[in-house]
Design an enzyme around this catalytic site. Structure first.
Site, short mmCIF file in Angstrom:
data_model
loop_
_atom_site.label_atom_id
_atom_site.label_comp_id
_atom_site.label_asym_id
_atom_site.label_seq_id
_atom_site.Cartn_x
_atom_site.Cartn_y
_atom_site.Cartn_z
N SER A 201 0.72 -1.40 0.31
CA SER A 201 0.35 -0.16 0.05
C SER A 201 0.54 1.31 -0.44
CB SER A 201 -0.99 0.25 0.96
OG SER A 201 -0.32 0.24 2.08
N LYS A 202 0.28 2.78 -0.40
CA LYS A 202 0.92 3.44 -0.41
C LYS A 202 2.02 4.35 0.92
CE LYS A 202 -1.91 5.93 -3.84
NZ LYS A 202 -3.36 6.96 -3.96
N ARG A 203 0.77 3.51 2.22
CA ARG A 203 1.59 3.78 3.72
C ARG A 203 2.97 3.01 3.40
NH1 ARG A 203 -3.64 2.06 4.78
NH2 ARG A 203 -3.21 0.13 5.36
N SER A 204 3.36 2.48 2.19
CA SER A 204 4.62 1.08 3.01
C SER A 204 5.86 2.39 2.70
CB SER A 204 5.16 -0.12 1.37
OG SER A 204 4.57 0.83 0.92
#
Length: 524
Positions: free
Chosen positions: A297-300
């Protein structure tokens, strides 16, 4: 902002109705084991793949892998690779996203044979422009005429009433209530301006089986397949419908996409069969997860190609690594150029299992690319990072050569060279070294005795300085490593540096060297 025809009306591309009789689309045949698609009167005998991104932001690693695999499948067999922009989801479009797509394709080397800027005779290659030509409405009319689709006038209130809880999840299964509306009545309601969508009339009995190269035969009950929407109320086609139409008209033989679309394939096949079109070869790629086996995900922080470039990764290394997320060569080799990937790639060796995006493995691979990078190319990329830290008169080429084999990503250069500007605060216990048997007291003595020697040294290039320090060690009967440790610690204040004591002295020069040694003696 929508790429393509800016004058396209907000209501879409005109009404589907009135219904017109139309002949089924181009038929296909098999010949000599190669799929032959009849497109606009011509038979396509070679592999044709496409990458069809939506311009909604930065390119996710999963999308990049889809593009790469589609490219490799085509190029391995001498086929064509197409770029198509799918901008029918008007709500999610992002201004500048098409530029991001083009920039990513250029940086990765995935050159398309056909696309918005290269018309191979099957354009336009932007779906909003195809919509403006009435392509999707034409084929929707054909399906309505055949009885395979219908206009649906149900609003949000009606659809809300169809929601059900199944296995703890809220789902909506359309009950086909509008499928029984006579065509004449539907035409009248459309002409009166009543909002509607076009739905495909799925069978409710029996099963649908499709074949995927990676996952084999998959069968679903037709009762599980909802009447999917083909044309939305704004007049634009859905992703599902536009894909089928465009893939057929553009002669796509192999459809490469993520395995999240496995459940949609039976629906696509029903549309192909309704038109009498050949179903393409499906290649569904495995899921990509993070190190915790969660969907990337973008949070990574490293979910997109541009994220990785911003973090100092080399484009070629990213492409190499992404190629191995779901595919591995028979010889377990890991480092490939794009040309070598084209030669080696066999999509039959792709895995079904989720691929783990291991950022540490990518960092290692990136370091290998950096080590093998031509000196001038490395210097050009490294220079801005060096100039962020060092603002004086330094030999940047010499510093670049020192750090080239010591970094995994380019931003690490900053931490490797900041001591050239000034010595950071450090604890004097750093002078203690078991290997060289040094102590704070012994290092103070070495520095004190060396100071006048270095004050008299005229040539501050590496080799003469090395001779001076080793001569001092020999004269005192101590290991040269002990001398180098004392001097390097005094000059850098760090446990590790990209070069040794004499390399540092050469970079910072005589005046700064003597100042740092005097400061170290005072500290000790």
């Amino acid at each position: 902002m929508r790429p393509g025809n800016a004058a396209l009306p907000a209501a879409g591309c005109g009404n589907v109705l009135p219904v017109k009789s139309m002949q089924p689309g181009g038929r296909t045949k098999k010949n000599c084991g190669h799929l032959q698609l009849k497109v606009r009167g011509k038979y396509m005998t070679k592999i044709r793949t496409r990458f069809a991104p939506s311009p909604t932001g930065r390119m996710h690693v999963g999308n990049l892998r889809t593009a790469l695999y589609a490219y490799l499948i085509a190029k391995h067999e001498g086929g064509d690779f197409l770029l198509r922009i799918e901008d029918t989801d008007q709500v999610r479009l992002m201004e500048g996203a098409v530029d991001i797509i083009n920039r990513t394709m250029e940086k990765t080397g995935l050159e398309h044979d056909e696309g918005p800027d290269k018309d191979g005779g099957y354009g336009p290659y932007i779906q909003s422009e195809r919509c403006a030509q009435g392509i999707y409405k034409k084929y929707a009319r054909q399906l309505i005429d055949q009885g395979d689709a219908y206009c649906c006038f149900c609003g949000e209130k009606e659809l809300e009433g169809m929601k059900r809880i199944v296995a703890g999840k809220e789902i909506s299964i359309y009950d086909k209530r509008c499928a029984s509306i006579p065509k004449e009545e539907a035409a009248r309601r459309v002409a009166a301006g009543e909002p509607y969508v076009v739905r495909f009339n799925m069978p409710t009995e029996g099963q649908t089986t499709f074949h995927d190269v990676i996952y084999g035969d998959i069968t679903v009950d037709n009762a599980e397949m909802e009447d999917l929407i083909l044309i939305k109320s704004d007049g634009f086609p859905t992703y599902n419908f536009a894909n089928v139409v465009d893939d057929h008209l553009m002669g796509i033989t192999h459809v490469v996409r993520g395995n999240e679309y496995l459940s949609s394939a039976p629906k696509y096949n029903r549309i192909y069969e309704a038109f009498g079109w050949e179903i393409p070869t499906y290649v569904h790629c495995p899921l990509i997860t993070d190190e915790n086996h969660q969907k990337l995900s973008k949070r990574s922080g490293h979910s997109s190609f541009e994220d990785l470039l911003d973090q100092g990764f080399v484009a070629e290394a990213v492409v190499n690594y992404v190629a191995l997320l779901g595919w591995s060569p028979s010889d377990n080799r890991e480092i490939f150029s794009l040309a070598e990937l084209i030669e080696a790639f066999d999509y039959h060796h792709m895995s079904k299992s989720p691929a783990v995006f291991d950022i540490q493995k990518l960092r290692w691979m990136n370091s290998e690319y950096i080590k093998n990078m031509p000196e001038d190319e490395f210097y050009e990329i490294a220079l801005p990072y060096m100039q962020e830290v060092l603002d004086g008169d330094y030999d940047f080429r010499k510093i670049a050569s020192m750090v080239k084999t010591r970094i995994e990503v380019f931003p690490e250069i900053r931490d490797h060279i900041d001591f050239f500007r000034e010595v950071p605060p450090y604890d004097t216990s750093m002078y203690k070294n078991k290997k060289w048997k040094t102590t704070e007291e012994s290092c103070k003595q070495i520095l004190t005795e060396l100071l006048p020697v270095l004050e008299g040294q005229e040539d501050y290039s590496n080799d003469p300085l090395y001779e001076t320090l080793t001569a001092y060690a020999s004269e005192k009967g101590i290991k040269s490593g002990s001398v180098m440790w004392a001097v390097r610690t005094a000059l850098s204040g760090k446990q590790t540096t990209p070069t040794g004591a004499t390399g540092i002295m050469e970079i910072i020069g005589k005046e700064e060297t003597l100042k740092r040694i005097r400061d170290a003696i005072a500290i000790l």
